[in-house]
Design an enzyme around this catalytic site. Structure first.
Site, PDB file in Angstrom:
ATOM      1  N   LYS A 297     -46.654  64.685 -34.589  1.00 16.39           N
ATOM      2  CA  LYS A 297     -46.724  63.588 -33.626  1.00 16.39           C
ATOM      3  C   LYS A 297     -48.096  62.930 -33.533  1.00 16.39           C
ATOM      4  O   LYS A 297     -48.216  61.728 -33.614  1.00 16.39           O
ATOM      5  CB  LYS A 297     -46.269  64.067 -32.261  1.00 16.39           C
ATOM      6  CG  LYS A 297     -44.774  64.013 -32.147  1.00 16.39           C
ATOM      7  CD  LYS A 297     -44.296  64.605 -30.850  1.00 16.39           C
ATOM      8  CE  LYS A 297     -42.780  64.633 -30.851  1.00 16.39           C
ATOM      9  NZ  LYS A 297     -42.259  65.581 -29.882  1.00 16.39           N
TER      10      LYS A 297
ATOM     11  N   HIS B 130     -42.561  56.563 -16.207  1.00  8.81           N
ATOM     12  CA  HIS B 130     -41.781  55.422 -16.683  1.00  8.81           C
ATOM     13  C   HIS B 130     -42.043  54.295 -15.665  1.00  8.81           C
ATOM     14  O   HIS B 130     -41.177  53.939 -14.878  1.00  8.81           O
ATOM     15  CB  HIS B 130     -40.305  55.834 -16.710  1.00  8.81           C
ATOM     16  CG  HIS B 130     -39.392  54.894 -17.426  1.00  8.81           C
ATOM     17  ND1 HIS B 130     -39.800  53.681 -17.951  1.00  8.81           N
ATOM     18  CD2 HIS B 130     -38.064  54.985 -17.691  1.00  8.81           C
ATOM     19  CE1 HIS B 130     -38.759  53.088 -18.513  1.00  8.81           C
ATOM     20  NE2 HIS B 130     -37.701  53.857 -18.370  1.00  8.81           N
TER      21      HIS B 130
ATOM     22  N   ARG C 177     -42.468  54.085 -26.144  1.00  8.33           N
ATOM     23  CA  ARG C 177     -41.680  55.190 -25.580  1.00  8.33           C
ATOM     24  C   ARG C 177     -41.837  56.369 -26.528  1.00  8.33           C
ATOM     25  O   ARG C 177     -41.686  56.219 -27.745  1.00  8.33           O
ATOM     26  CB  ARG C 177     -40.211  54.809 -25.448  1.00  8.33           C
ATOM     27  CG  ARG C 177     -39.348  56.031 -25.132  1.00  8.33           C
ATOM     28  CD  ARG C 177     -37.961  55.699 -24.707  1.00  8.33           C
ATOM     29  NE  ARG C 177     -37.931  55.159 -23.346  1.00  8.33           N
ATOM     30  CZ  ARG C 177     -36.827  55.135 -22.596  1.00  8.33           C
ATOM     31  NH1 ARG C 177     -35.699  55.606 -23.061  1.00  8.33           N
ATOM     32  NH2 ARG C 177     -36.859  54.632 -21.382  1.00  8.33           N
TER      33      ARG C 177
ATOM     34  N   ARG D 151     -31.201  50.333 -22.582  1.00 11.10           N
ATOM     35  CA  ARG D 151     -31.652  49.385 -21.562  1.00 11.10           C
ATOM     36  C   ARG D 151     -33.109  48.995 -21.701  1.00 11.10           C
ATOM     37  O   ARG D 151     -33.460  47.817 -21.719  1.00 11.10           O
ATOM     38  CB  ARG D 151     -31.493  50.010 -20.177  1.00 11.10           C
ATOM     39  CG  ARG D 151     -30.182  49.743 -19.510  1.00 11.10           C
ATOM     40  CD  ARG D 151     -29.905  50.866 -18.523  1.00 11.10           C
ATOM     41  NE  ARG D 151     -29.560  52.052 -19.296  1.00 11.10           N
ATOM     42  CZ  ARG D 151     -28.324  52.350 -19.628  1.00 11.10           C
ATOM     43  NH1 ARG D 151     -27.341  51.626 -19.193  1.00 11.10           N
ATOM     44  NH2 ARG D 151     -28.062  53.388 -20.379  1.00 11.10           N
ATOM     45  N   THR D 152     -33.983  49.998 -21.759  1.00 10.98           N
ATOM     46  CA  THR D 152     -35.413  49.712 -21.702  1.00 10.98           C
ATOM     47  C   THR D 152     -35.856  48.890 -22.918  1.00 10.98           C
ATOM     48  O   THR D 152     -36.607  47.926 -22.792  1.00 10.98           O
ATOM     49  CB  THR D 152     -36.213  51.032 -21.603  1.00 10.98           C
ATOM     50  OG1 THR D 152     -35.695  51.780 -20.497  1.00 10.98           O
ATOM     51  CG2 THR D 152     -37.684  50.782 -21.385  1.00 10.98           C
TER      52      THR D 152
HETATM   53  C1  NCD Z   1     -34.115  56.878 -18.063  1.00 14.51           C
HETATM   54  C2  NCD Z   1     -35.136  57.351 -19.067  1.00 14.51           C
HETATM   55  O1  NCD Z   1     -35.000  57.147 -20.264  1.00 14.51           O
HETATM   56  O2  NCD Z   1     -36.111  57.922 -18.602  1.00 14.51           O
HETATM   57  N1  NCD Z   1     -33.387  55.788 -18.436  1.00 14.51           N
HETATM   58  C3  NCD Z   1     -33.922  54.528 -18.464  1.00 14.51           C
HETATM   59  O3  NCD Z   1     -35.016  54.294 -18.937  1.00 14.51           O
HETATM   60  N2  NCD Z   1     -33.204  53.545 -17.921  1.00 14.51           N
HETATM   61  C4  NCD Z   1     -33.348  57.969 -17.448  1.00 14.51           C
HETATM   62  C5  NCD Z   1     -32.431  58.820 -18.287  1.00 14.51           C
HETATM   63  O4  NCD Z   1     -32.505  58.867 -19.510  1.00 14.51           O
HETATM   64  O5  NCD Z   1     -31.606  59.506 -17.671  1.00 14.51           O
END
Ligand code: NCD
Length: 343
Positions: free
Chosen positions: A83, A135, A105, A55-56
């Site tokens: 890292k 986030h 991310r 999604r993100t």
């Molecule tokens: C979340 C994340 O990656 O922090 N998902 C997201 O970004 N939509 C939550 C998750 O992974 O459960």
């Protein structure tokens, strides 16, 4: 508003409301046949994903493209370099290419902060999730979704979430979504209650600006929104609850439990959902569940954030004024030019 977006805690109430209002303008672009604005033409945005995402990542990419930015996707999973080093090397490569913004991310909490404050790059840094830390765009899209659902689409403009009662349920310990939401919801005036097994609450949660409960059934009737969290097994190095069945029975949301919520209350989930664990299919597929809406709203929020961090003094949306029948209170603001300066 600052030059980077690292943590939801860095946003003032006015910053947050400005982002939500700008996202409303952006959402109207999504309703047009051509969903594109020239705002970031000639600017380069890099999506730097060291950790899995569906999604993100897609949402940021869609937002960047709708603002006409040049987009570079970098998926760094599997890198064997340590890292810190790999982040520095990557940053220097990006700097050499002259990127304007980096969406990052990373599995390590603090990586976006390091990138923004290291002096390695000049670009604006947007945190798309770092470890168990933050986030912020997720919290913003959640707040946007709640404002629309709970205060009405247009009525929400300029408003915060004062007095709204939000319950966040599940694996708070490993959740950057929970941390970001507690910070932002507090700033926006909402009352937050966390519900989780004691083993899935972080040490020091007592000092967070929220309540804690272990009794989901008691909290549900007093909630305007109930946000379910995934149990983040990939971050667990021990057993935090006896069995999945036991977890679902006490902390999962099923149809019977949902019926305890007030009529107007919504069920939220950041995704990915584990159906049958924290949420049943019946709840996930019900009209009260905003999970798909949250994804759509995510694009508008990320457009707003990119615009406000990078857009300079151009108006966000140069209309093509909408027909009178679509009059929208924010039309008064269409000549408004949100800031791009650092305070
Ligand atoms: C979340 C994340 O990656 O922090 N998902 C997201 O970004 N939509 C939550 C998750 O992974 O459960």
């Amino acid at each position: 508003m600052q030059r980077h977006l690292i943590s939801a805690a860095d946003l003032s109430r006015d910053d947050a409301v400005l982002i939500l209002d700008t996202a409303e303008e952006m959402a109207r672009v999504a309703d047009r046949p051509i969903k594109k604005l020239p705002t970031l033409r000639g600017r380069t945005v890099v999506n730097l994903f060291f950790e899995d995402s569906t999604r993100t990542r897609i949402s940021f990419e869609a937002a960047e493209k709708r603002l006409s930015a040049d987009v570079i996707n970098f998926t760094a999973k599997g890198s064997s370099v340590s890292k810190g080093e790999s982040l520095k090397d990557t940053a220097q490569t990006l700097e050499a290419m002259g990127v304007d913004a980096v969406v990052i991310r990373h599995g390590a909490s603090g990586a976006p902060y390091r990138l923004a404050n290291s002096g390695w790059i000049d670009a604006a840094v947007i945190n798309a999730g770092d470890g168990t830390h933050q986030h912020p765009t997720q919290a913003l899209l959640d707040a946007f979704t709640m404002r629309r659902r709970l205060t009405g689409r247009d009525a929400g403009l300029g408003q915060d979430l004062s007095g709204k009662r939000v319950t966040i349920v599940g694996d708070v310990l490993h959740s950057r979504v929970a941390r970001s939401n507690v910070d932002l919801l507090h700033t926006l005036g909402a009352e937050v209650t966390l519900v989780a097994p004691p083993t899935l609450l972080p040490v020091g949660v007592g000092s967070w600006p929220c309540e804690v409960s272990y009794d989901l059934d008691a909290v549900l009737p007093k909630s305007d929104a109930v946000m379910m969290l995934r149990v983040q097994r990939e971050r667990m190095n021990a057993a935090f609850f006896p069995t999945e069945r036991e977890y679902s029975r006490r902390y999962g949301l099923d149809g019977d439990r949902m019926a305890r919520m007030p009529e107007h209350a919504v069920v939220m989930h950041p995704g990915p959902m584990v159906r049958g664990m924290e949420i049943t299919a019946e709840v996930a597929d019900s009209p009260r569940c905003t999970v798909v809406e949250q994804v759509a709203n995510g694009v508008s929020i990320r457009m707003a954030v990119l615009y406000l961090l990078l857009g300079g003094n151009e108006p966000a949306v140069t209309h093509a004024r909408p027909p009178v029948s679509h009059h929208h209170p924010s039309d008064e603001r269409s000549a408004h030019t949100p800031f791009a300066e650092e305070k």
